[in-house]
Motif scaffolding. Structure first.
Motif, PDB file in Angstrom:
ATOM      1  N   PHE A   1       0.865  -1.174   0.000  1.00  0.00           N
ATOM      2  CA  PHE A   1       0.000   0.000   0.000  1.00  0.00           C
ATOM      3  C   PHE A   1       0.902   1.225   0.000  1.00  0.00           C
ATOM      4  O   PHE A   1       1.710   1.410   0.913  1.00  0.00           O
ATOM      5  CB  PHE A   1      -0.910  -0.009   1.230  1.00  0.00           C
ATOM      6  N   CYS A   2       0.785   2.045  -1.028  1.00  0.00           N
ATOM      7  CA  CYS A   2       1.722   3.152  -1.234  1.00  0.00           C
ATOM      8  C   CYS A   2       1.073   4.528  -1.209  1.00  0.00           C
ATOM      9  O   CYS A   2       1.758   5.521  -1.468  1.00  0.00           O
ATOM     10  CB  CYS A   2       2.426   2.994  -2.581  1.00  0.00           C
ATOM     11  N   TRP A   3      -0.226   4.606  -0.959  1.00  0.00           N
ATOM     12  CA  TRP A   3      -0.883   5.917  -0.968  1.00  0.00           C
ATOM     13  C   TRP A   3      -0.422   6.708   0.252  1.00  0.00           C
ATOM     14  O   TRP A   3      -0.566   6.265   1.387  1.00  0.00           O
ATOM     15  CB  TRP A   3      -2.404   5.757  -0.957  1.00  0.00           C
ATOM     16  N   PRO A   4       0.161   7.874   0.047  1.00  0.00           N
ATOM     17  CA  PRO A   4       0.684   8.644   1.178  1.00  0.00           C
ATOM     18  C   PRO A   4      -0.407   9.418   1.913  1.00  0.00           C
ATOM     19  O   PRO A   4      -1.231  10.100   1.300  1.00  0.00           O
ATOM     20  CB  PRO A   4       1.682   9.605   0.522  1.00  0.00           C
ATOM     21  N   SER A   5      -0.404   9.308   3.204  1.00  0.00           N
ATOM     22  CA  SER A   5      -1.333  10.073   4.025  1.00  0.00           C
ATOM     23  C   SER A   5      -1.034  11.566   3.873  1.00  0.00           C
ATOM     24  O   SER A   5       0.118  11.976   3.909  1.00  0.00           O
ATOM     25  CB  SER A   5      -1.171   9.692   5.500  1.00  0.00           C
TER      26      SER A   5
END
Length: 128
Positions: free
Chosen positions: A31-35
Motif C-alpha cells: 500500500f503506497c498511498w501517502p497520508s
C-alpha cells in the motif's frame, strides 16, 4: 530511520514468509498511498490501508490517518480485490515467486512491480 524500521518490522518478514511458502501460494501487495496528514510526513504508514481494504473511509476514526478526502476509487479497487481473493478468486496479479518477486502496488500508481527496492531487500539477506 523509518525506512529501516519498516523493513525490520514489516517488509522483510513478509518477504521471508512469502519465500518460505510453496511457490504460487502467496500474493504480496504494498500500500503506497501517502497520508496527507501531518504535512505528508507519515507517508503510507502502518494501518493506513485498513479504511481502503474494508471500504470504511467515511468512519471518523480513520480521518486521523486518511485525512478528509481519501480516494474512494482506491478503496473500491482494494476492497473489491480483497473480497474476491477471500472468496477464492484470483486477486488479479501473479503470486510472489523468487524468480519474479511480483508485488501489487496500491497507491497513486496501481500495478505490479517486480522486486521493489531490491537493493534494500538484499542488504537484509544475512542480517535477519
Amino acid at each position: 530511520f523509518t525506512d529501516l524500521l519498516t523493513d525490520w518490522m514489516f517488509r522483510v518478514p513478509a518477504i521471508r514468509l512469502a519465500e518460505a511458502r510453496p511457490e504460487g501460494s502467496t500474493w504480496l501487495y504494498e500500500f503506497c498511498w501517502p497520508s496527507p496528514q501531518f504535512g505528508g510526513r507519515l507517508k503510507a504508514c502502518h494501518m493506513l490501508e485498513l479504511g481502503f481494504v474494508f471500504d470504511t473511509l467515511t468512519v471518523d476514526a480513520g480521518r486521523a490517518l486518511q485525512g478528509d478526502r481519501p480516494p474512494q476509487e482506491l478503496a473500491d479497487l482494494m476492497h473489491g480485490t480483497w473480497t474476491r481473493f477471500a472468496s477464492g478468486e484470483d486477486p488479479g496479479w501473479a503470486p510472489y515467486e523468487v524468480g519474479a518477486r511480483a508485488v501489487q502496488e496500491f497507491g497513486e500508481r496501481i500495478g505490479v512491480v517486480h522486486d521493489p527496492r531490491s537493493r534494500q531487500r538484499t542488504i537484509w539477506e544475512d542480517v535477519r
